[in-house]
Write a protein that holds these residues in place. Structure first.
Motif, short mmCIF file in Angstrom:
data_model
loop_
_atom_site.label_atom_id
_atom_site.label_comp_id
_atom_site.label_asym_id
_atom_site.label_seq_id
_atom_site.Cartn_x
_atom_site.Cartn_y
_atom_site.Cartn_z
N PHE A 216 0.87 -1.37 0.32
CA PHE A 216 -0.01 0.13 0.02
C PHE A 216 0.97 1.23 -0.02
CE2 PHE A 216 -3.91 -2.18 1.26
CZ PHE A 216 -4.65 -1.84 0.94
N ASN A 217 1.93 1.12 0.47
CA ASN A 217 2.58 2.31 1.10
C ASN A 217 4.14 2.86 -0.46
OD1 ASN A 217 1.42 2.80 3.46
ND2 ASN A 217 2.66 2.04 4.66
N ASN A 218 3.85 1.99 -1.29
CA ASN A 218 4.66 2.14 -2.04
C ASN A 218 4.67 2.92 -3.11
OD1 ASN A 218 6.14 1.89 -4.75
ND2 ASN A 218 6.44 -0.97 -4.54
N ASP A 219 5.78 4.18 -3.12
CA ASP A 219 4.82 5.17 -4.42
C ASP A 219 4.83 4.68 -5.36
OD1 ASP A 219 4.93 6.70 -1.96
OD2 ASP A 219 7.31 7.38 -2.18
N ASP A 220 5.29 3.64 -6.13
CA ASP A 220 5.40 3.15 -6.94
C ASP A 220 3.67 2.89 -8.28
OD1 ASP A 220 7.88 4.42 -8.06
OD2 ASP A 220 8.91 2.38 -7.59
N GLY A 221 2.93 2.55 -6.78
CA GLY A 221 1.62 3.12 -6.77
C GLY A 221 1.97 1.38 -7.68
N PRO A 222 2.17 -0.14 -6.94
CA PRO A 222 2.36 -1.09 -7.91
C PRO A 222 0.57 -1.96 -7.91
CG PRO A 222 3.18 -1.55 -5.63
CD PRO A 222 2.96 -0.41 -5.74
N LEU A 223 -0.59 -1.39 -7.21
CA LEU A 223 -1.64 -1.95 -6.76
C LEU A 223 -2.45 -0.94 -8.45
CD1 LEU A 223 -2.89 -1.88 -3.41
CD2 LEU A 223 -2.06 -3.98 -4.67
N PHE A 224 -2.61 -0.04 -8.73
CA PHE A 224 -2.75 0.54 -9.74
C PHE A 224 -3.22 -0.20 -10.81
CE2 PHE A 224 -3.09 4.73 -12.35
CZ PHE A 224 -3.89 5.01 -12.40
N ASN A 225 -3.22 -0.01 -11.47
CA ASN A 225 -3.69 -0.40 -12.92
C ASN A 225 -4.08 0.51 -14.20
OD1 ASN A 225 -3.85 -1.95 -14.88
ND2 ASN A 225 -5.98 -3.24 -14.32
N ARG A 226 -1.97 0.42 -14.10
CA ARG A 226 -1.97 1.79 -15.10
C ARG A 226 -2.36 1.73 -16.35
NH1 ARG A 226 2.35 2.06 -11.66
NH2 ARG A 226 3.25 3.72 -11.79
#
Lengths: 366, 602
Positions: free
Chosen positions: B303-313
């Protein structure tokens, strides 16, 4: 003209200045208490605040209808009352024609809530039948036959939904005005005989689950998990309530979901379990007081229409109470019949309040 | 007059006999009361014990969640048996303390267990329905808890199924993960929500209803001490439906390594069917952490990763489409009669608006000279499109972009954002300023306020490949072996339908022509139609790009979109590499690799 024209004009004048305050506050209070108690019971049975809120909204709508009708001039409404059953008939046909996946077709889905036309019909049929029978100085025999035919047709429409409990109530709501208005005794006997003889035919038309309910009623232990489950569990609920009950929200039978449908048709089991025998007696007393007050209103009037409507409505109210509770304690087979003002269900609640409102409007000319 | 009729004659008060009928229900109520007395007073004791020892209980049987396969039948998500720590709150006392103790005993994170407990206890549950405190217990933990079983009343180790993504990171965004439902998520229809896990993202979310199946119930008899005796009746649970995705796992796994250490997205789809063959969003995460981990820290780190791994680009990332939009703007200019194929515009590297001394620069300093539409696409002349966008104005640009799906959802069966096609009203409302001609000019090269998702750009180019037909993109090919259907969402019509083929020809020249921007991926075996793009993310009016690129986060995004083989395209690939700087050098080769892999394999 009514029997005493002077009295009529006096009372209607008296009503005018404080029209909104001229209420039968006692009955309104009793109904309010019953509905509030019902909301508590629904919460206890379901644990769902959402369900309580929904029912609360229906109660508010019902109150508005009831108070509005109680102040209405029923004499002016008579031409409308004469024809309202067409609306009921229309919706009964609509509900059967709406395609649905469900096995039963009792509801018209209006999005946020469902609407049950059969409940509406048991109110409209009585008013129309009463207006129809009292429209002429003498009741022609043909009039009775017309009402009986319409009643049986309505019964049939509800019966095939299928909803046996409400179908019987709809039938009563049409037939009772016929009986009260002096249908000859000889024909009453003949009619009863015909109904009894046609019983096997109806039995054949009952659905499997309905037959099963009737059969297991005679021997619940034969099928402890199927149709008998309701009866056994609700009897345990009532019995374990003892004299004073286990207390609000403490009924283990209903809290632990042993009693099915505990917020609708079996809500009486929750009342008995949580408030005991004395609670049940208190509840019955409230129903009887309401009925008594309503009877007094009807008795004072000397208009046939009033007697027919009030007589039938009061009979229906008490019959609902009697049938529903009899079914919960296991002395009648289980058929779908809510407990007036307590069971969860918006249409029934609003219709019951409308019925009370109509009877209250009869105070006008007394 | 009519009213009078009802009251014309004095009525007989004999009708008061209605009261007689009331005797019947009142009598019945009296019988009910007698029966109640019978039940409560005479048999009260018996029923009280019966209710206390109510020996018949109804249990909920959880259905197995549907499995998910790729297009070739490779298993993507399965249900793995795992030992989980359950708690029946009704059976335990001093629960919070006990949870702390058990966390200590099993060497689990105390905060995690308490979090799981508090999350689930608030929600509506069936009575005695267990709360899952931790999943994937190891043998040592199981042994520890069974030894000290009596101390922890209400706690037990049960075997349950946990969701497991077979390929971990590579399909995380497509598949999604499970979580505990919020109260308002309850889905009454399937009777499946009370304290259960629901899909939080991806396919697990969009197809939750199909995957979840239906709860069953089992009625069990217990003896006095509450031990199980036998099953009295069983109403089986209905398993969830299996899904077959259109994703080609081989292609997906082949392309994923290209994104190693980079942020970006890839969409690969079959234009004629709308089936998505690969969908990459980088960086990614391991969905199994959410499905089965018992470590709060591990979850927090995602959740706290700045690169937003959860976000489906790929479906939710908003990027400027940059030059990839030029073929569509070319069609707009043709359709509106602004240019024809022979119109020549002089490109000297700069474009000026009357009365404005500021130059609008093209990417090539000296310009491309005399360019017609085809050359403007092949060499990606900015000046050409500044000029046509200026002539088109936003009034004509906006509706045309909307027709190609920009600014609206593509209706793909995944979560997506709408992107943005700006107009005068929007600018006044959000920026608080009027629409300038310069805004239209920027739109001409897909820059400025315009934002689009990778799936949107893919869809827009697929419309060219399909000659105007808009095919809904989709990820699921079959639900329980029942094929989903190709769905047309409409058709874009051009005044001159020949322009579809002509614009495609220009896009082929982007790769085939020696001066094309993607000439580096030219292949001798098949024809590719495509368009590069380099999206500027930092305005450099006063600065040189060389200064800006010092900061890697300000470097341009690299884009490429293309489809192959011509004339019967089987695959369309869009690649976007954030801060990748060059569409032709960075993005196009990845797409080329994808084409090679997919087309030669067949």
């Amino acid at each position: 003209m009514s029997r005493n024209p002077l009295e009529f004009s006096l009372s209607s004048q008296m009503l005018k200045p404080n029209k909104w305050l001229n209420q039968d506050w006692f009955i309104l209070f009793l109904i309010f208490s019953l509905v509030s108690f019902g909301l508590m019971m629904i919460y206890s049975a379901s644990g769902s605040m959402e369900m309580v809120l929904r029912q609360g909204i229906f109660a508010v709508i019902g109150f508005v209808f009831m108070i509005y009708l109680s102040l209405s001039d029923y004499q002016r409404l008579l031409p409308i009352y004469l024809n309202v059953f067409w609306i009921g008939l229309f919706f009964l046909l609509v509900v059967l024609m709406i395609p649905s996946d469900a096995a039963t077709k009792r509801w018209i889905n209006l999005g946020i809530f469902g609407f049950q036309p059969s409940e509406l019909m048991r109110c409209l049929l009585t008013i129309s039948a009463a207006a129809f029978l009292s429209r002429n100085p003498r009741i022609a025999f043909r009039d009775w036959i017309v009402v009986i035919c319409v009643s049986f047709f309505s019964f049939y429409l509800v019966f095939i939904q299928p909803d046996l409990g409400t179908a019987i109530m709809v039938l009563i709501s049409g037939i009772l005005p016929v009986l009260i208005s002096g249908f000859p005794v000889s024909y009453q006997i003949l009619g009863t005989a015909i109904i009894l003889l046609s019983m096997p035919f109806f039995w054949m038309n009952l659905l499997e689950y309905q037959k099963q309910r009737v059969l297991t009623f005679f021997d619940p232990s034969s099928d402890p998990l199927g149709a008998g489950w309701n009866i056994i569990q609700s009897q345990i609920a009532v019995g374990s309530g003892s004299l004073f009950g286990k207390g609000f929200l403490q009924g283990t039978q209903s809290q632990l979901n042993f009693v099915p449908e505990s917020h609708t048709d079996f809500i009486f089991a929750v009342v008995a379990e949580e408030f005991g025998l004395f609670g049940v007696m208190g509840l019955f007393l409230v129903y009887l007081i309401i009925a008594f007050r309503l009877v007094m209103i009807a008795k004072k009037s000397n208009i046939l229409f009033v007697k027919l409507v009030a007589g039938t409505f009061i009979f229906l109210l008490l019959t609902y109470v009697a049938f529903n509770t009899a079914m919960v304690v296991g002395i009648l087979p289980v058929v779908g019949m809510p407990l007036p003002f307590l069971s969860q269900g918006g249409t029934a609640l609003i219709i019951n309040m409308i019925m009370i409102g109509i009877i209250l409007s009869f105070r006008r000319v007394t | 007059m009519k009213i009078k009729k009802f009251f014309s004659v004095k009525r007989d008060s004999d009708f008061n006999k209605f009261i007689v009928y009331l005797i019947f229900p009142i009598f019945l109520m009296f019988v009910v009361l007698l029966q109640t007395i019978n039940l409560t007073v005479l048999n009260g004791k018996k029923y009280e014990t019966q209710s206390e020892n109510n020996r018949i209980v109804s249990r909920t049987i959880y259905p197995t969640r549907g499995l998910i396969y790729d297009t070739n039948g490779a298993l993507l998500v399965e249900n793995v048996p795992s030992s989980q720590l359950n708690l029946v709150p009704e059976r335990s006392t001093n629960t919070i303390e006990k949870i702390k103790e058990i966390a200590d005993l099993l060497n689990l994170e105390e905060s995690f267990l308490l979090d799981m407990y508090e999350n689930q206890i608030k929600k509506s549950r069936y009575p005695f329905q267990p709360i899952i405190l931790a999943k994937s217990l190891n043998d040592e933990q199981i042994a520890l808890i069974s030894v000290s079983g009596e101390k922890f009343q209400g706690f037990s180790v049960e075997t349950g199924l946990v969701r497991s993504a077979v390929n971990k990171k590579s399909l995380a965004h497509v598949l999604g993960y499970l979580g505990y439902s919020e109260l308002n998520d309850t889905n009454e229809s399937s009777g499946f929500s009370l304290g259960n896990q629901i899909g939080i993202s991806g396919i697990e979310k969009t197809y939750h209803d199909q995957l979840s199946g239906k709860l069953g119930t089992r009625i069990e008899e217990k003896n006095v001490s509450g031990e199980f005796v036998r099953v009295l009746s069983e109403n089986n649970a209905i398993s969830g439906k299996d899904l077959k995705l259109s994703i080609d796992l081989n292609l997906q796994n082949f392309l994923t390594p290209f994104f190693e250490g980079q942020k970006g997205a890839l969409v690969a789809l079959e234009p004629k069917s709308g089936l998505i063959k690969a969908l990459i969003s980088s960086p990614s995460y391991d969905p199994n952490v959410f499905n089965s981990s018992s470590s709060l820290a591990e979850i927090q780190s995602i959740f706290n990763n700045d690169d937003g791994p959860l976000f489906n680009r790929a479906t939710m990332g908003n990027y400027p489409p940059a030059s990839t939009i030029k073929p569509i703007l070319g069609l707009a200019a043709l359709d509106e009669g602004i240019v024809d194929w022979n119109t020549i515009i002089q490109d000297d590297g700069e474009f000026y608006v009357e009365g404005d001394p500021r130059p609008y620069r093209g990417w090539k300093e000296d310009g491309h000279g005399k360019v017609n539409l085809e050359r403007a696409i092949v060499e990606s002349s900015d000046i050409y499109f500044y000029s046509t966008a200026y002539d088109l104005t936003i009034k004509k640009l906006e509706p045309f972009l909307n027709k190609f799906g920009f600014g609206d959802k593509t209706e793909i069966d995944a979560e997506e954002s709408t992107g943005l096609v700006p107009n005068e009203k929007w600018k006044l409302g959000y920026i608080g300023d009027f629409w300038f001609k310069g805004d239209s000019i920027n739109l001409g090269i897909g820059q400025g306020y315009m934002l689009s998702t990778p799936i949107q750009i893919s869809q827009a180019i697929a419309i060219i490949a399909n000659r105007g037909e808009i095919i809904k993109p989709r990820l699921v090919e079959e639900i329980d072996e029942l094929a989903t259907e190709i769905e047309s969402l409409g058709k874009v019509t051009l005044k001159d339908e020949k322009n579809w083929e002509k614009i495609e020809k220009s896009m082929i020249e982007v790769i085939n022509s020696s001066n094309g921007t993607a000439n580096n991926i030219k292949d001798s075996k098949y024809l590719i139609a495509g368009k590069t793009g380099t999206a500027q993310i930092k305005s450099y009016e006063d600065q040189d790009y060389e200064d800006i690129r010092e900061n890697p986060f300000f470097r341009d995004h690299a884009l490429f979109v293309g489809y192959a083989p011509i004339p019967n395209p089987e695959l369309l690939i869009l690649v976007i590499i954030e801060n990748g700087e060059s569409g032709s050098r960075v993005a196009a080769p990845i797409a080329k690799a994808g084409f090679d892999y997919y087309l030669t394999k067949k």
